[in-house]
Design an enzyme around this catalytic site. Structure first.
Site, PDB file in Angstrom:
ATOM      1  N   GLY A   1       0.827  -1.206   0.000  1.00 12.01           N
ATOM      2  CA  GLY A   1       0.000   0.000   0.000  1.00 12.01           C
ATOM      3  C   GLY A   1       0.854   1.246   0.000  1.00 12.01           C
ATOM      4  O   GLY A   1       2.056   1.189  -0.248  1.00 12.01           O
ATOM      5  N   ASN A   2       0.241   2.374   0.265  1.00 14.43           N
ATOM      6  CA  ASN A   2       0.993   3.622   0.368  1.00 14.43           C
ATOM      7  C   ASN A   2       0.355   4.523   1.419  1.00 14.43           C
ATOM      8  O   ASN A   2      -0.654   4.176   2.008  1.00 14.43           O
ATOM      9  CB  ASN A   2       1.106   4.309  -0.997  1.00 14.43           C
ATOM     10  CG  ASN A   2      -0.248   4.644  -1.573  1.00 14.43           C
ATOM     11  OD1 ASN A   2      -0.997   5.427  -1.000  1.00 14.43           O
ATOM     12  ND2 ASN A   2      -0.579   4.029  -2.706  1.00 14.43           N
ATOM     13  N   LYS A   3       0.967   5.675   1.622  1.00 17.63           N
ATOM     14  CA  LYS A   3       0.585   6.511   2.769  1.00 17.63           C
ATOM     15  C   LYS A   3      -0.615   7.413   2.510  1.00 17.63           C
ATOM     16  O   LYS A   3      -0.968   8.205   3.370  1.00 17.63           O
ATOM     17  CB  LYS A   3       1.765   7.410   3.137  1.00 17.63           C
ATOM     18  CG  LYS A   3       2.923   6.704   3.784  1.00 17.63           C
ATOM     19  CD  LYS A   3       3.963   7.754   4.137  1.00 17.63           C
ATOM     20  CE  LYS A   3       5.109   7.205   4.948  1.00 17.63           C
ATOM     21  NZ  LYS A   3       6.071   8.277   5.271  1.00 17.63           N
ATOM     22  N   SER A   4      -1.215   7.334   1.333  1.00 16.95           N
ATOM     23  CA  SER A   4      -2.292   8.275   1.018  1.00 16.95           C
ATOM     24  C   SER A   4      -3.467   8.115   1.994  1.00 16.95           C
ATOM     25  O   SER A   4      -3.929   7.003   2.251  1.00 16.95           O
ATOM     26  CB  SER A   4      -2.777   8.033  -0.408  1.00 16.95           C
ATOM     27  OG  SER A   4      -3.925   8.811  -0.636  1.00 16.95           O
TER      28      SER A   4
ATOM     29  N   ALA B   1      -3.485   7.900  -5.095  1.00 19.05           N
ATOM     30  CA  ALA B   1      -2.095   7.446  -5.119  1.00 19.05           C
ATOM     31  C   ALA B   1      -2.127   6.005  -5.631  1.00 19.05           C
ATOM     32  O   ALA B   1      -2.560   5.100  -4.919  1.00 19.05           O
ATOM     33  CB  ALA B   1      -1.490   7.522  -3.732  1.00 19.05           C
TER      34      ALA B   1
END
Ligand code: C5P
Length: 457
Positions: free
Chosen positions: A252-255, A319
């Site tokens: 995943g990512n930090k969005s 993102a």
């Protein structure tokens, strides 16, 4: 990447000089092969100066280098713009009587034709059949744009704008399929006018134009409830995609989705008809929008491409994971003492924003497209330079850029925060606009800018 730019003999050949510049600015090596007829419009000297390489269309030049075989063989991509009716016929018929046609026969990578001709020629049964033949062989033929032709006449036949061809070419290399009409039914004229008269932004000076001094966004607080976007169909993507590794884990990512939700709220407050397609977010989706929830980049892609077909404005704030695991394990990946630690192989996800831009061009759609970029600088360039390159690569009209990474106090500057600081770059070289404050204030500024562009037509 090694790109061959074939130039056919039409007045639109001059636009290919801008296309060439887009390719070279993006770091590609370009071999230009103009047909003899095209050099009546744009001379060899122009192509040599702009590409930085010698240019010929003569198979008997530098015979020792076997150019008629080598150039096509080494090309990662061949783009023919403008593609005349004659060139389409020669390519469909397998002719090989000059350097461009021999190169096309030697092509190993993708081939993209951007036709330009009078409407009657484009709609002639011969051209229709030639385009169908080429497409059936996997060659990509864009539909020409609709508009003013060389004389006073208008109709389908204009060369798509260089940015659109560039975006289509990049999408092709990324392995994506461009939406193409069946050649048997030439490009339809748009039947339903957009809710607001949108005009494709046609940059005269091609980005990356050294932008003039940034200007601060006009105060947008008065936008809280307006009808600036009354009836405008706005598609927004938000959140951070998740790419599953196994039933319990994902990349995943930090969005947080906060900026995307703020955009949806700002667009709703401005009277827009909003569709929000979102990956997982830390905040709830706003009431009043049509909501579609997705998880992965591929799911986002299908949902976005479908919804973009009827959108006047597309804002890609999500993102999106650039890569996904090549294999998703059906069972939880086990930790075993007597086995090597697992290695995750990643494959590239399609660039949805580039595809939306390409689809707009292929469908002659009037649409304003806004991308987002979270950039960091490094030893080779600052965040602004990378953002400017990204704007050109993506081909969207506006790019909202924030510099990510640690802030002054050491904490994260953007992700998950309630505030943001951005610079909004424009592909047409308009002065960058700076905006900062709460994510809603930034969203209001973006909405304001969009409304200004729609109003300007
Ligand atoms: O290349 P980068 O991820 O920095 O580009 C950011 C912009 O491109 C955002 O607007 C994002 O939504 C979009 N994007 C996309 N598909 C991808 C990666 C990014 O549409 N695979």
């Amino acid at each position: 990447m090694n790109i061959v730019l074939g130039v056919g003999g039409g007045i639109a050949a001059y636009k290919s000089a801008l296309l060439l510049r887009l390719f070279t600015e993006a770091g590609h090596t370009v071999t230009v092969i103009p047909t003899d007829a095209s050099t009546k419009f744009v001379g060899v000297a122009t192509w040599e100066a702009l590409s930085g390489h010698p240019v010929t269309n003569d198979v008997f030049d530098s015979v020792d280098q076997v150019n008629h075989v080598r150039i096509g063989h080494e090309a990662d991509l061949i783009v023919v713009a403008p593609a005349t009716a004659d060139l389409l016929a020669k390519a469909a018929g397998g002719h090989a009587n000059d350097l461009l046609t021999t190169t096309l026969l030697m092509a190993r990578g993708p081939v993209l034709f951007a036709p330009a001709m009078h409407t009657e020629m484009w709609q002639h049964a011969s051209t229709v059949a030639n385009v169908a033949t080429l497409r059936s062989r996997g060659v990509h033929v864009l539909d020409p744009a609709v508009g003013r032709l060389t004389g006073p006449d208008t109709g389908p036949g204009r060369l798509p704008e260089p940015e659109a061809i560039f975006a289509a070419a990049m999408a092709l290399v990324a392995g994506d399929t461009l939406a193409e009409h069946d050649a048997a039914s030439p490009a339809p004229l748009p039947t339903e006018p957009a809710a607001v008269a949108l005009e494709a932004v046609v940059p005269e000076a091609v980005a990356p134009v050294a932008p003039t001094e940034p200007v601060a966004a006009e105060p947008a607080t008065s936008l809280a409830t307006t009808d600036l976007l009354a009836g405008v169909r706005v598609l927004i993507t938000a959140g951070g995609t998740r790419e599953p590794l196994d039933p319990v884990r994902y990349l995943g990512n930090k969005s947080s989705g906060k900026q995307g939700v703020a955009l949806a709220e700002a667009a709703l407050a401005a009277g827009a008809i909003v569709t929000l397609i979102h990956a997982p977010m830390e905040v709830p989706a706003p009431a009043g929008a049509t909501i579609q929830r997705i998880e992965t980049a591929l799911e986002l892609r299908s949902a976005t491409l479908a919804a973009a077909a009827t959108a006047d404005v597309v804002i890609m704030a999500a993102a999106v994971a650039d890569f996904r695991p090549a294999n998703i394990s059906t069972g939880k990946i086990k930790k075993r003492d007597n086995a090597d630690d697992p290695v995750i192989t990643l494959v590239r996800n399609p660039d949805i924003l580039v595809e939306v831009v390409a689809h707009r061009a292929a469908q002659n759609q009037k649409q304003l497209i806004v991308g987002f970029a979270a950039e960091t600088g490094d030893d080779e360039g600052d965040a602004q330079t990378y953002a400017q390159q990204k704007l050109v690569r993506k081909g969207c009209d506006l790019l909202v850029v924030n510099e990510v990474g640690p802030g002054e106090s050491g904490g994260e500057r953007v992700f998950g925060q309630d505030t943001n600081q951005v610079e909004i770059l424009a592909l047409d070289g308009a002065s960058p606009v700076q905006s900062g404050g709460s994510k809603r204030e930034v969203a209001d500024d973006v909405v304001h800018l969009i409304a200004q562009r729609l109003a300007a037509g």
